[in-house]
Design a protein around this motif. Structure first.
Motif, PDB file in Angstrom:
ATOM      1  N   GLY A 260       0.789  -1.460  -0.185  1.00  0.00           N
ATOM      2  CA  GLY A 260      -0.190  -0.003   0.159  1.00  0.00           C
ATOM      3  C   GLY A 260       0.763   1.265   0.087  1.00  0.00           C
ATOM      4  O   GLY A 260       0.352   2.342   0.108  1.00  0.00           O
TER       5      GLY A 260
ATOM      6  N   LYS B 111       4.448   1.026  -4.074  1.00  0.00           N
ATOM      7  CA  LYS B 111       5.395   0.382  -5.163  1.00  0.00           C
ATOM      8  C   LYS B 111       5.207   0.196  -6.367  1.00  0.00           C
ATOM      9  O   LYS B 111       5.775   0.511  -7.289  1.00  0.00           O
ATOM     10  CB  LYS B 111       5.763  -0.748  -4.336  1.00  0.00           C
ATOM     11  CG  LYS B 111       6.626  -0.679  -3.031  1.00  0.00           C
ATOM     12  CD  LYS B 111       7.311  -2.200  -2.770  1.00  0.00           C
ATOM     13  CE  LYS B 111       6.119  -3.160  -2.561  1.00  0.00           C
ATOM     14  NZ  LYS B 111       5.011  -2.650  -1.417  1.00  0.00           N
ATOM     15  N   THR B 112       3.787  -0.296  -6.714  1.00  0.00           N
ATOM     16  CA  THR B 112       3.518  -0.802  -7.798  1.00  0.00           C
ATOM     17  C   THR B 112       3.083   0.432  -8.779  1.00  0.00           C
ATOM     18  O   THR B 112       3.850   0.566  -9.855  1.00  0.00           O
ATOM     19  CB  THR B 112       2.315  -1.817  -7.894  1.00  0.00           C
ATOM     20  OG1 THR B 112       2.608  -2.854  -7.150  1.00  0.00           O
ATOM     21  CG2 THR B 112       1.790  -2.175  -9.371  1.00  0.00           C
ATOM     22  N   THR B 113       2.567   1.251  -8.079  1.00  0.00           N
ATOM     23  CA  THR B 113       2.114   2.787  -8.807  1.00  0.00           C
ATOM     24  C   THR B 113       3.670   3.160  -9.192  1.00  0.00           C
ATOM     25  O   THR B 113       3.738   3.700 -10.436  1.00  0.00           O
ATOM     26  CB  THR B 113       1.492   3.671  -7.815  1.00  0.00           C
ATOM     27  OG1 THR B 113       0.155   2.995  -7.611  1.00  0.00           O
ATOM     28  CG2 THR B 113       0.978   5.089  -8.684  1.00  0.00           C
TER      29      THR B 113
ATOM     30  N   GLN C  66      -2.249  -5.854 -11.563  1.00  0.00           N
ATOM     31  CA  GLN C  66      -1.957  -4.381 -11.395  1.00  0.00           C
ATOM     32  C   GLN C  66      -0.926  -3.815 -12.336  1.00  0.00           C
ATOM     33  O   GLN C  66      -0.980  -2.811 -12.962  1.00  0.00           O
ATOM     34  CB  GLN C  66      -2.014  -4.089  -9.985  1.00  0.00           C
ATOM     35  CG  GLN C  66      -2.020  -2.597  -9.803  1.00  0.00           C
ATOM     36  CD  GLN C  66      -1.598  -2.132  -8.100  1.00  0.00           C
ATOM     37  OE1 GLN C  66      -1.842  -3.068  -7.538  1.00  0.00           O
ATOM     38  NE2 GLN C  66      -1.418  -0.896  -7.919  1.00  0.00           N
TER      39      GLN C  66
ATOM     40  N   ASP D  45       0.883  14.510  -2.646  1.00  0.00           N
ATOM     41  CA  ASP D  45      -0.225  15.505  -2.825  1.00  0.00           C
ATOM     42  C   ASP D  45      -1.392  15.321  -1.725  1.00  0.00           C
ATOM     43  O   ASP D  45      -2.480  16.147  -1.920  1.00  0.00           O
ATOM     44  CB  ASP D  45      -0.672  14.926  -4.175  1.00  0.00           C
ATOM     45  CG  ASP D  45      -1.339  13.322  -4.137  1.00  0.00           C
ATOM     46  OD1 ASP D  45      -0.519  12.595  -3.856  1.00  0.00           O
ATOM     47  OD2 ASP D  45      -2.229  12.908  -4.441  1.00  0.00           O
TER      48      ASP D  45
ATOM     49  N   GLU E   8      -2.167   9.942  -8.379  1.00  0.00           N
ATOM     50  CA  GLU E   8      -2.318   8.432  -8.670  1.00  0.00           C
ATOM     51  C   GLU E   8      -1.849   8.207 -10.257  1.00  0.00           C
ATOM     52  O   GLU E   8      -1.837   6.978 -10.705  1.00  0.00           O
ATOM     53  CB  GLU E   8      -3.606   7.762  -8.547  1.00  0.00           C
ATOM     54  CG  GLU E   8      -4.147   7.938  -7.045  1.00  0.00           C
ATOM     55  CD  GLU E   8      -5.400   7.235  -6.631  1.00  0.00           C
ATOM     56  OE1 GLU E   8      -5.383   6.037  -6.775  1.00  0.00           O
ATOM     57  OE2 GLU E   8      -6.470   8.102  -6.624  1.00  0.00           O
TER      58      GLU E   8
HETATM   59  P1  GDP Z   1       1.968  -1.308  -3.323  1.00  0.00           P
HETATM   60  O1  GDP Z   1       1.012  -1.953  -2.518  1.00  0.00           O
HETATM   61  O2  GDP Z   1       3.117  -0.572  -2.559  1.00  0.00           O
HETATM   62  O3  GDP Z   1       2.170  -1.746  -4.573  1.00  0.00           O
HETATM   63  O4  GDP Z   1       0.928   0.166  -3.440  1.00  0.00           O
HETATM   64  P2  GDP Z   1      -0.001   0.683  -4.916  1.00  0.00           P
HETATM   65  O5  GDP Z   1       0.984   1.002  -5.847  1.00  0.00           O
HETATM   66  O6  GDP Z   1      -0.947  -0.301  -5.090  1.00  0.00           O
HETATM   67  O7  GDP Z   1      -0.603   1.892  -4.147  1.00  0.00           O
HETATM   68  C1  GDP Z   1      -1.553   1.966  -3.236  1.00  0.00           C
HETATM   69  C2  GDP Z   1      -2.578   2.830  -3.574  1.00  0.00           C
HETATM   70  O8  GDP Z   1      -2.216   4.437  -3.326  1.00  0.00           O
HETATM   71  C3  GDP Z   1      -3.276   2.705  -4.808  1.00  0.00           C
HETATM   72  O9  GDP Z   1      -4.501   3.240  -4.775  1.00  0.00           O
HETATM   73  C4  GDP Z   1      -2.525   4.124  -5.723  1.00  0.00           C
HETATM   74  O10 GDP Z   1      -3.054   4.658  -6.773  1.00  0.00           O
HETATM   75  C5  GDP Z   1      -2.282   5.021  -4.529  1.00  0.00           C
HETATM   76  N1  GDP Z   1      -0.927   5.801  -4.543  1.00  0.00           N
HETATM   77  C6  GDP Z   1       0.140   5.449  -5.007  1.00  0.00           C
HETATM   78  N2  GDP Z   1       0.946   6.421  -5.162  1.00  0.00           N
HETATM   79  C7  GDP Z   1       0.142   7.609  -5.064  1.00  0.00           C
HETATM   80  C8  GDP Z   1       0.456   9.056  -4.990  1.00  0.00           C
HETATM   81  O11 GDP Z   1       1.612   9.529  -5.067  1.00  0.00           O
HETATM   82  N3  GDP Z   1      -0.517   9.757  -4.729  1.00  0.00           N
HETATM   83  C9  GDP Z   1      -1.854   9.440  -4.484  1.00  0.00           C
HETATM   84  N4  GDP Z   1      -2.665  10.339  -4.170  1.00  0.00           N
HETATM   85  N5  GDP Z   1      -2.226   8.136  -4.440  1.00  0.00           N
HETATM   86  C10 GDP Z   1      -1.120   7.161  -4.615  1.00  0.00           C
END
Ligand code: GDP
Length: 295
Positions: free
Chosen positions: A109, A112-114, A146, A250, A276
């Motif tokens: 969460g 990372k993936t984003t 994803q 943000d 996002e």
């Molecule tokens: P992971 O589990 O570490 O891979 O996390 P994800 O990439 O799935 O991100 C978790 C949530 O945070 C998702 O809903 C993304 O869209 C959101 N997210 C990621 N980076 C950002 C950011 O810089 N700003 C905002 N507002 N949301 C983000």
């Protein structure tokens, strides 16, 4: 971004910004207010205290009170110290490998993936870079999906192996695939857990050992405040990572993580995530951030 901290520091520095006579007493009062503003932004107590002590020492050393423009000089000292606290000069990614391997780490969460997608897109737009994304989260099929969605969105190939539950083998196969298919950057997205646990740490340490990345990046959600710093410490102890990615700047973050992380783990913040969308990525420049915070 950091509106609250910005407002508080602006108020703290009000007198020095030319709204009254500057005396030893109001310099001391100002520093107290600056410390309070940092604490309110979730900066750790020790860091905030050391920060104001350094500002005070510099102010004494530069004879601020007898200078021509004492207020402006004080504001400059605070700004310089804030820049220093957040890392001084900006630090770039090491992309000297062929291929350059970038390993993502962090809690589930954290983004990372984003961020893997954003970075792939950022590098792809540099033209000389041909990135490959590798999906190493073997626990959540949705995480692999994803990354594929992200890859499709930005036109970057994603390497995955759905039947395989060994992330080390997938990471190695991903790097091999990059070598044989002419990719010069490999971004490896790994599994995260909701909290730091031993199994997760061992797994990422094993991936790290197997692929010796040029860059190991720790991704952290800036909204998590002081916890962000503790998590960074735990990951750094195991991975000795090269840089920090602060995501979700943000949002309504108080900014403490951005300000504290560098001095706790002594690793630079390299990028920030500001939304996002795939384009919401910025190189982190401490001086620009300090300018922004101090207005
Ligand atoms: P992971 O589990 O570490 O891979 O996390 P994800 O990439 O799935 O991100 C978790 C949530 O945070 C998702 O809903 C993304 O869209 C959101 N997210 C990621 N980076 C950002 C950011 O810089 N700003 C905002 N507002 N949301 C983000």
């Amino acid at each position: 971004m950091f509106d609250n901290l910005s407002d508080k520091l602006d108020k703290a520095l009000h007198v020095l910004k030319g709204h009254g006579q500057i005396t030893e007493i109001n310099v001391a009062e100002t520093l107290k207010e600056v410390r309070r503003a940092l604490l309110d932004a979730d900066v750790n107590f020790k860091i905030a205290k050391e920060f104001t002590n350094r500002v005070k020492e510099k102010a004494l050393g530069q004879n601020v009170l007898s200078s021509l423009k004492p207020g402006q000089l004080m504001v400059k000292i605070v700004k310089d110290e804030l820049t220093e606290l957040m890392g001084g000069d900006a630090e770039e990614l090491d992309l000297t490998g062929s291929p350059s391997v970038i390993l993502m780490s962090g809690l589930q969460g954290s983004g990372k993936t984003t961020f893997s997608g954003k970075l792939a897109n950022f590098l792809k737009n540099k033209k000389t870079r041909k990135p490959l994304l590798v999906a190493c989260d073997v626990y959540r099929p949705a995480a692999i999906d994803q990354l594929h969605v992200v890859g499709e969105q930005i036109g970057v190939e994603v390497f995955s192996d759905r039947g395989n539950n060994d992330p080390v083998a997938i990471a190695k196969a991903g790097v091999q695939h990059a070598k044989s298919d002419g990719f010069n950057v490999v971004i490896i997205d790994t599994a995260g857990r909701l909290a730091v646990d031993e199994q997760m740490m061992t797994e990422i340490a094993n991936i790290h050992k197997a692929i010796t990345p040029q860059e190991t990046l720790f991704v952290v959600d800036s909204m998590t405040g002081q916890d962000a710093v503790n998590t960074a410490k735990a990951f750094n102890d195991v991975l000795n990572f090269d840089g920090v990615i602060l995501t979700k700047l943000d949002g309504d973050t108080r900014g403490g993580a951005a300000i504290s992380i560098k001095s706790v783990v002594n690793k630079p913040i390299k990028f920030i995530g500001t939304g996002e969308k795939m384009e919401a990525i910025d190189v982190f420049y401490p001086a620009r951030m300090a300018d922004r915070i101090l207005g």
